[in-house]
Design a protein around this motif. Structure first.
Motif, short mmCIF file in Angstrom:
data_model
loop_
_atom_site.label_atom_id
_atom_site.label_comp_id
_atom_site.label_asym_id
_atom_site.label_seq_id
_atom_site.Cartn_x
_atom_site.Cartn_y
_atom_site.Cartn_z
N CYS A 13 0.85 -1.19 0.00
CA CYS A 13 0.00 0.00 0.00
C CYS A 13 0.89 1.24 0.00
CB CYS A 13 -0.97 -0.01 1.18
SG CYS A 13 -0.23 0.32 2.79
N ASN A 14 0.25 2.41 -0.11
CA ASN A 14 1.02 3.64 -0.22
C ASN A 14 1.41 4.23 1.14
OD1 ASN A 14 -1.69 4.39 0.32
ND2 ASN A 14 -1.39 6.40 -0.62
N CYS A 15 0.95 3.60 2.24
CA CYS A 15 1.32 4.11 3.56
C CYS A 15 2.80 3.85 3.86
CB CYS A 15 0.49 3.45 4.65
SG CYS A 15 -1.14 4.19 4.90
N LYS A 16 3.40 4.77 4.59
CA LYS A 16 4.74 4.52 5.10
C LYS A 16 4.66 3.38 6.12
CE LYS A 16 6.34 9.28 4.47
NZ LYS A 16 6.80 10.53 5.14
N LEU A 17 5.70 2.58 6.16
CA LEU A 17 5.78 1.47 7.10
C LEU A 17 5.86 2.02 8.54
CD1 LEU A 17 6.29 -1.67 7.15
CD2 LEU A 17 8.72 -1.12 7.20
N LEU A 18 5.05 1.59 9.43
CA LEU A 18 4.00 0.59 9.42
C LEU A 18 2.65 1.28 9.20
CD1 LEU A 18 3.05 -2.40 10.13
CD2 LEU A 18 2.93 -1.59 12.47
N CYS A 19 1.82 0.69 8.34
CA CYS A 19 0.52 1.27 8.01
C CYS A 19 -0.33 1.46 9.26
CB CYS A 19 -0.18 0.33 7.03
SG CYS A 19 -1.88 0.77 6.65
N VAL A 162 -8.24 -10.70 5.44
CA VAL A 162 -7.51 -11.86 4.94
C VAL A 162 -7.18 -12.84 6.05
CG1 VAL A 162 -5.38 -12.64 3.84
CG2 VAL A 162 -6.58 -10.65 2.94
N ASN A 163 -6.63 -12.34 7.15
CA ASN A 163 -6.20 -13.21 8.23
C ASN A 163 -6.04 -12.35 9.49
OD1 ASN A 163 -4.87 -15.10 9.94
ND2 ASN A 163 -3.93 -16.09 8.17
N SER A 164 -6.20 -12.94 10.65
CA SER A 164 -6.00 -12.21 11.90
C SER A 164 -4.52 -12.13 12.28
CB SER A 164 -6.78 -12.86 13.04
OG SER A 164 -6.33 -14.18 13.27
N ARG A 165 -3.66 -12.81 11.51
CA ARG A 165 -2.22 -12.74 11.72
C ARG A 165 -1.56 -12.38 10.39
NH1 ARG A 165 1.77 -14.60 15.23
NH2 ARG A 165 3.72 -15.27 14.25
N LEU A 166 -0.87 -11.24 10.35
CA LEU A 166 -0.27 -10.75 9.12
C LEU A 166 1.24 -10.66 9.26
CD1 LEU A 166 -2.57 -7.72 8.19
CD2 LEU A 166 -2.72 -10.06 7.33
N GLY A 167 1.97 -11.18 8.28
CA GLY A 167 3.40 -10.97 8.23
C GLY A 167 3.71 -9.52 7.91
N LEU A 168 4.74 -8.98 8.56
CA LEU A 168 5.17 -7.60 8.32
C LEU A 168 6.21 -7.58 7.21
CD1 LEU A 168 5.59 -6.25 11.96
CD2 LEU A 168 3.69 -5.85 10.39
N ALA A 169 6.09 -6.60 6.33
CA ALA A 169 7.01 -6.51 5.20
C ALA A 169 7.17 -5.07 4.77
CB ALA A 169 6.50 -7.35 4.02
N LYS A 170 8.29 -4.81 4.08
CA LYS A 170 8.47 -3.51 3.43
C LYS A 170 8.26 -3.71 1.94
CE LYS A 170 13.52 -3.86 2.82
NZ LYS A 170 14.82 -3.19 3.08
N ALA A 171 7.53 -2.77 1.34
CA ALA A 171 7.28 -2.82 -0.10
C ALA A 171 8.53 -2.36 -0.84
CB ALA A 171 6.09 -1.94 -0.46
N GLN A 189 10.31 2.14 1.57
CA GLN A 189 9.83 2.74 2.82
C GLN A 189 8.33 2.57 3.02
OE1 GLN A 189 11.12 6.83 2.55
NE2 GLN A 189 13.27 6.32 2.85
N ARG A 190 7.69 1.81 2.14
CA ARG A 190 6.24 1.65 2.20
C ARG A 190 5.85 0.30 2.79
NH1 ARG A 190 4.33 6.89 1.45
NH2 ARG A 190 5.99 7.91 0.27
N ASN A 191 4.58 0.18 3.09
CA ASN A 191 4.08 -0.97 3.85
C ASN A 191 3.76 -2.18 2.96
OD1 ASN A 191 2.96 -1.66 6.67
ND2 ASN A 191 1.31 -2.30 5.30
#
Length: 201
Positions: A13-19, A162-171, A189-191
């Motif tokens: 997404c276009n949000c800076k990490l972390l959304c 999608v899920n109640s547990r999401l992996g964190l990543a940088k775009a 630097q995006r989410n």
């Protein structure tokens, strides 16, 4: 009518990490004022009303003018060009929320369903890197954030369809140009997120 699908997903997404949308339960203003996101979905096993959905891949592309919880989102769907008309119809019902399930809970927030496009959709994983492409419409990739033991970090018990547990990543690449939704960033630097999913309705 009953259905179930399970597989793997990734998004940027276009949000800076972390959304902030995730951590605020959709109440926060996105970091850029609006939210643009593309969710790549790869079904490994699935069916709806006797139609097999095994191997079908699709993408949900959305834009929110402000906080997602305020509604009036624009949502469009890209379904893999290899899918049959019956599979497209089934995926459209599931992804739009018309067939209930997790996306059905998001439906009240959607002000405009922008329609369905057909393109070659490909969602892949290589170690801690995820990629998703949809023709010329979407080109995105993300890298999992790893802890000091080299294991992927995750957010648990989140309110996400999608899920109640999401992996964190940088775009690492995030490009959308479809349904009037445009975004292009490769700064790292995006989410991003990734997770397995299992939906039913």
């Amino acid at each position: 009518m009953t259905w179930q699908i399970s597989g793997q997903y990734m998004e940027t997404c276009n949000c800076k990490l972390l959304c902030p949308c995730i951590t605020s339960n959709l109440a926060a203003t996105p970091t850029e004022g609006d939210c643009k996101a593309a969710l790549g979905m790869r079904i490994d096993k699935g069916n709806k009303d006797g139609v097999s959905l095994d191997g079908v891949q699709f993408m949900v592309v959305l834009q929110s003018k402000g906080a997602m919880g305020a509604g009036d989102m624009t949502v469009g769907l890209i379904v893999d060009s290899d899918a049959s008309d019956e599979q497209v119809e089934a995926i459209t019902a599931i992804a739009s929320g018309a067939a209930g399930g997790p996306m059905g809970m998001m439906a009240p927030l959607v002000g405009k369903f922008a329609g369905v496009e057909r393109a070659k959709v490909d969602v892949t994983q290589d170690g801690s890197t995820w990629k998703a492409h949809a023709g010329d419409f979407v080109d995105q990739s993300c890298e999992a954030l790893l802890n000091m033991e080299g294991e992927p970090m995750a957010l648990d018990k989140v309110s996400h369809p999608v899920n109640s547990r999401l992996g964190l990543a940088k775009a690492t690449q995030s490009m959308f140009d479809v349904f009037g939704i445009k975004w292009n960033d490769s700064t790292g630097q995006r989410n991003g997120h990734f997770a397995p999913f299992s939906w039913a309705g």
